[in-house]
Design an enzyme around this catalytic site. Sequence first.
Site, mmCIF file in Angstrom:
data_model
loop_
_atom_site.group_PDB
_atom_site.id
_atom_site.type_symbol
_atom_site.label_atom_id
_atom_site.label_comp_id
_atom_site.label_asym_id
_atom_site.label_seq_id
_atom_site.Cartn_x
_atom_site.Cartn_y
_atom_site.Cartn_z
ATOM 1 N N ASP A 120 0.865 -1.284 0.143
ATOM 2 C CA ASP A 120 0.083 0.032 -0.029
ATOM 3 C C ASP A 120 0.715 1.207 0.029
ATOM 4 O O ASP A 120 0.702 2.186 -0.797
ATOM 5 C CB ASP A 120 -0.915 -0.086 1.373
ATOM 6 C CG ASP A 120 -2.185 -0.708 1.152
ATOM 7 O OD1 ASP A 120 -2.739 -0.848 -0.252
ATOM 8 O OD2 ASP A 120 -2.773 -0.952 2.215
ATOM 9 N N TYR A 121 1.963 1.431 0.873
ATOM 10 C CA TYR A 121 2.496 2.385 1.277
ATOM 11 C C TYR A 121 3.595 2.729 -0.148
ATOM 12 O O TYR A 121 3.945 3.930 -0.460
ATOM 13 C CB TYR A 121 3.387 2.828 2.266
ATOM 14 C CG TYR A 121 2.334 3.002 3.510
ATOM 15 C CD1 TYR A 121 1.770 4.145 3.523
ATOM 16 C CD2 TYR A 121 1.766 1.989 4.402
ATOM 17 C CE1 TYR A 121 0.718 4.638 4.256
ATOM 18 C CE2 TYR A 121 0.737 2.258 4.975
ATOM 19 C CZ TYR A 121 0.333 3.831 5.462
ATOM 20 O OH TYR A 121 -0.601 3.976 6.257
#
Lengths: 428, 426
Positions: free
Chosen positions: B172-173
Amino acid sequence: MTDSDLDAAVVRGPFTGLRVLELGRFIAAPYCGQLLADGGADVIKVEALIGDETRRNGAILPTEGRQFLNKNRGKRSLAINLGDEAALAVVRKLALRADVLIANFRPGDAARLGLDYPSLSAQNPRLIYAENSAYGPQGPMASATGMDMVIQAYSGIATPTKDGPIPHESPIIDYAAALLLAWGVSTALYHRERTGAGQRLDVSLLQAALVLQNNSINHIDITDDWQGELVDYLKHAFADGLSWADVLEHRRALQPHAPVRAYYGFLATADGAVAVAAGTRPLRARMLELLGLEDRWVAEPGWEPPDAHAHADEMTAKVESRLRTDTTAHWCAEFSRLGIPAAPVHLREQLLDDPQAHANGYFVRLEHELVGGITVLAPPVRFSGSPLRVSTASPTLGGQTRAILAEAGLSAPEIDALIERGAVAQWQ
Amino acid sequence: MAAIGDRVFSGIRILEFGQYVAVPYCAELFAHGGAEVIKVEPITGDATRANSAIIPGEGRQYIIKNRGKQGIPIDLGTDEGRAIARKLALSCDVVLSNTRPGLIAKIGVGYDSLAAENPRIIFGEISGFGTEGPFGNKAALDLVVQAASGLMISGRGFDGARPLGNEAFLTDYTSAALLAFAVASALFVRERTGRGQFVSTSLFQAALMLQHGNDNVFDAVDAWKRELKDWVETEHPPLDQAAERRSDRLASDRWFFNTFETADGVVTVTAPRPLHGAFAAILGIDDPMVSDPSFSMPDDPRPHLAALTHKAREAVKTWRTADLIARLEADGIPCARVALPEEALLGEHAAANSFVETFDHPAVGPVTLPTAPVRFSSSDYAAARTSAAYGEHTISVLRGIGLTEAQIDALIAARVVGTPGQSPYH
């Protein structure tokens, strides 16, 4: 360049026409340099005469290691002895005509070499100076050297197991830092386009590790007193002879916990494990219905079990007892039908022939002049108008030294003199 | 338009159709730089408002990645709601989305239809697995992609045959940072050419990128990778056995890049060349790779590497953590005591660099979290405000695209848009 030339050039790649000087070692700065090279920038990599250290990591040939080949493609190599005054002057000259300088110097090295931002920007105010450090410029660790593995330890990102923390096999923090650095460079280019001014930007590995943990690295005063208690406890826990198993059990007991483990995690099946991520209440309800199970925590919003850990253990056992009745493939299909994210657990090597990865063009084939055929990752972002593209494989050591020095304004006899006394090297 | 230069993204307007983590965090990076970010939430509120809620409507996962944004809940199931979304999108420089594949075009705000009216628009999208191939339309969240991409296995933590995965939402990041890079690059290109474009990445690509070091095949030496894949896919061995065979094959047992138990804790040390020899000397180990120029690795390097690792482990056990770290640092060898995430967050070093900061959230009180992860010397770039309450900016956002008070009242009455008074969290 006319406007239409520029248009055509920029359509080839977002960084076409930009000169980048890379004083990068290992991963973070070199991978950032490669992203800019994939976008059409002319990236000159300044290497020591013996070459970047990674040329010998996983060496396939004496100067061509896996870790060099996979993050230096599309660049030109200048092999140079920074200890030689005349050679160093050449690098400063290149920095003064560069749009972007990317570096991950050891603390203090930039100023010692006169390649620090204040010295360079005084003469090249449009320069964008992007620097990666290990721990950041201030604080008790500022002068310490660091590498991904060490920051995996320092930042708490290594997976804690009862036998101790296990670092990730891949240098995940280095890559995250490279991306933040690349984003910083693009942002600064945009800013320069609007204002005419360059600037310095910096990212540290520690910051990148914090970003990757953003979901859980935070403290909300009204609920998180336990975090401070844990930090105090850790100051003496190991000295008191406690084990990692003790420490993790203590952390688990302190940590507020929602019983999601039965719905969000790796769960055993008849032939392995399936990853399931039923991240919302409706998805959890669908999953329960599929498995013929009930859970009051899902059914009644607002109801919290008296012991969240015990409840999660109980529900996980029930869910796994159902999942063990069939295969991973079966459950992936069933979850997919219900819109619940799920996937089989792969080894990385399985991705190399993965139809999903290939259908999306996530890999690219290249020919390296010394090493031969290589399959490597394609640029990780798709642009509809100005795509990132792989131009060439990584440069051989000092392969373009002569041409780069000529561009910096040195005459042929000057270049010969530098080569003669070993200040620079040109290999054929 | 705000003056160019006081904030790096001054005057840039972004419409966010963000779910969960990746796009919300990406948009927050632009909000930190002064962009005006308008987040479209479902009329029932963003899903993360209810995840580990601190108080009703204010969840941890909402608060930490929606700072500095304005929010407007819209019912995109209605024609009126979709018309507002389109009008908002056309008033923006950038549209960001990680909704389910195909949904964004279905509600009338896909890139092609927006670009036909506004060719300067930049559209950034994050999907789970990309848009093509067998998983092209698959729902995905970080953990599933960690599994499908091998990232889980390269994390190396196992509980029996079950891999543990990383607590951190790695894909995600990473995809958020990738998209931020792409959007900033597209803004730079637009400044040079006047044209916008579509930029995209996926959680799956982010996972591949994080494994970049070994996610490659060099034909000259890597035949084993295809053999391993074929063996796994025909024999279906238990995952821990497969991971073990893989790990044997990687033979990456480097004693000088390792995590060790000391007399009173655990420490990680990395000593690449030329530090390798200094580390060997400190531990009193003879590694022929350093001491013997004619040394060449045996065909099967595993016993040799394992013996050295064993010696190093025994040697480190005799040191106290603090003494070993002081000794290694004297020689410039990177090392650190292994910390838990809470120690990194609340430690002195992160505070000294302003890598974390404390904000006062109007509803939940003080919140400490990582600051903007890039520092600029001359662009003001900092996290300024907390996240928005449900519907806090609905009326001002609608006024901003020219709706009259009567039109706004009608939309509120029909529950096409949400306001604080209609919060579903009361």
